[in-house]
Design a protein around this motif. Structure first.
Motif, PDB file in Angstrom:
ATOM      1  N   SER A   1       1.082  -1.349  -0.333  1.00  0.00           N
ATOM      2  CA  SER A   1       0.350  -0.001   0.234  1.00  0.00           C
ATOM      3  C   SER A   1       0.830   1.026  -0.188  1.00  0.00           C
ATOM      4  N   ASP A   2       0.190   2.026  -0.085  1.00  0.00           N
ATOM      5  CA  ASP A   2       0.747   3.740  -0.457  1.00  0.00           C
ATOM      6  C   ASP A   2       0.610   4.354   0.833  1.00  0.00           C
TER       7      ASP A   2
ATOM      8  N   ALA B   1      -2.167   5.809   2.023  1.00  0.00           N
ATOM      9  CA  ALA B   1      -2.992   6.588   2.437  1.00  0.00           C
ATOM     10  C   ALA B   1      -3.887   6.469   1.246  1.00  0.00           C
ATOM     11  N   LEU B   2      -4.180   6.287  -0.433  1.00  0.00           N
ATOM     12  CA  LEU B   2      -5.345   5.737  -0.693  1.00  0.00           C
ATOM     13  C   LEU B   2      -5.764   4.255  -1.430  1.00  0.00           C
ATOM     14  N   ASN B   3      -4.215   3.549  -1.938  1.00  0.00           N
ATOM     15  CA  ASN B   3      -4.768   2.296  -2.444  1.00  0.00           C
ATOM     16  C   ASN B   3      -3.605   1.445  -1.443  1.00  0.00           C
ATOM     17  N   ALA B   4      -4.401   0.068  -1.743  1.00  0.00           N
ATOM     18  CA  ALA B   4      -3.693  -0.874  -1.150  1.00  0.00           C
ATOM     19  C   ALA B   4      -3.649  -1.764  -1.824  1.00  0.00           C
ATOM     20  N   ASN B   5      -3.242  -3.172  -2.293  1.00  0.00           N
ATOM     21  CA  ASN B   5      -2.862  -4.321  -3.400  1.00  0.00           C
ATOM     22  C   ASN B   5      -2.428  -6.072  -2.606  1.00  0.00           C
TER      23      ASN B   5
ATOM     24  N   LEU C   1      -7.362  -5.334   6.064  1.00  0.00           N
ATOM     25  CA  LEU C   1      -6.874  -4.011   4.906  1.00  0.00           C
ATOM     26  C   LEU C   1      -8.147  -2.855   5.538  1.00  0.00           C
TER      27      LEU C   1
ATOM     28  N   LEU D   1      -6.351   0.417   6.905  1.00  0.00           N
ATOM     29  CA  LEU D   1      -5.681   1.223   5.557  1.00  0.00           C
ATOM     30  C   LEU D   1      -7.720   1.313   5.436  1.00  0.00           C
TER      31      LEU D   1
ATOM     32  N   CYS E   1      -8.720   3.484   1.877  1.00  0.00           N
ATOM     33  CA  CYS E   1      -8.118   2.909   1.110  1.00  0.00           C
ATOM     34  C   CYS E   1      -8.561   1.518  -0.346  1.00  0.00           C
ATOM     35  N   SER E   2      -8.779   1.946  -1.383  1.00  0.00           N
ATOM     36  CA  SER E   2      -9.900   1.702  -2.420  1.00  0.00           C
ATOM     37  C   SER E   2      -8.316  -0.165  -2.553  1.00  0.00           C
ATOM     38  N   ILE E   3      -8.871  -0.941  -2.771  1.00  0.00           N
ATOM     39  CA  ILE E   3      -8.208  -2.363  -2.839  1.00  0.00           C
ATOM     40  C   ILE E   3      -8.178  -2.571  -4.548  1.00  0.00           C
TER      41      ILE E   3
END
Length: 152
Positions: free
Chosen positions: A75-76, A78-82, A110, A114, A117-119
């Motif tokens: 993840s960054d 802040a906004l994104n998780a993968n 998540l 987080l 965050c979008s995933i």
């Protein structure tokens, strides 16, 4: 807080299976699992870098002590998780349960760690049922993911 949609019941592993959080599987175990799942293996140094740069990872161990499932998150913050490397051994009779537990466990972590965050994730066809169960959309709005294969 009112959830916007009801959540399915948490999946459970069969007796003797264990969900492992951040225990370090060996590169050989990970490569065996990836190859069994139809993916390609990675060299041990790359696995070391991948695991070091992940927020966390989850594994599932069979009653015989064999790694039969795996997923990791980046993840960054802040906004994104993968989610990466989501896989379960196709030779295991409980592959669907393993994938469901990994997806559910990943989403739970998540959401706690987080929440905003979008995933996103890349997953094998075997994981689609588990992902659909937890609200993932395949290519929402026609969006197609792209990836860059870095050698090394």
């Amino acid at each position: 807080m009112i959830p916007f949609r009801s959540q399915p019941q948490a999946p459970r592993l069969r007796e003797g299976y264990a969900l492992l959080a951040n225990s370090l599987p060996s590169p050989d175990e990970l490569n065996r699992l990836l190859l069994a799942s139809g993916d390609r293996s990675r060299n041990p140094d790359r696995w070391q870098r991948v695991l070091e740069n992940s927020l966390w990872h989850l594994g599932v161990q069979s009653p015989e002590g064999k790694l039969v499932g795996f997923v990791r998150a980046t993840s960054d913050l802040a906004l994104n998780a993968n989610l990466w490397d989501l896989c379960a051994d196709p030779g295991d009779p409980h592959q669907g349960d393993i994938l469901a537990v990994l997806v559910h466990g990943s989403l739970g972590k998540l959401r706690r760690e987080l929440a905003g965050c979008s995933i996103s994730l890349s997953a094998p066809p075997e994981a689609l049922a588990a992902l659909d169960r937890y609200g993932f959309s395949v290519d929402p709005g026609g969006i197609r993911a792209m990836g860059l294969n870095l050698l090394g």
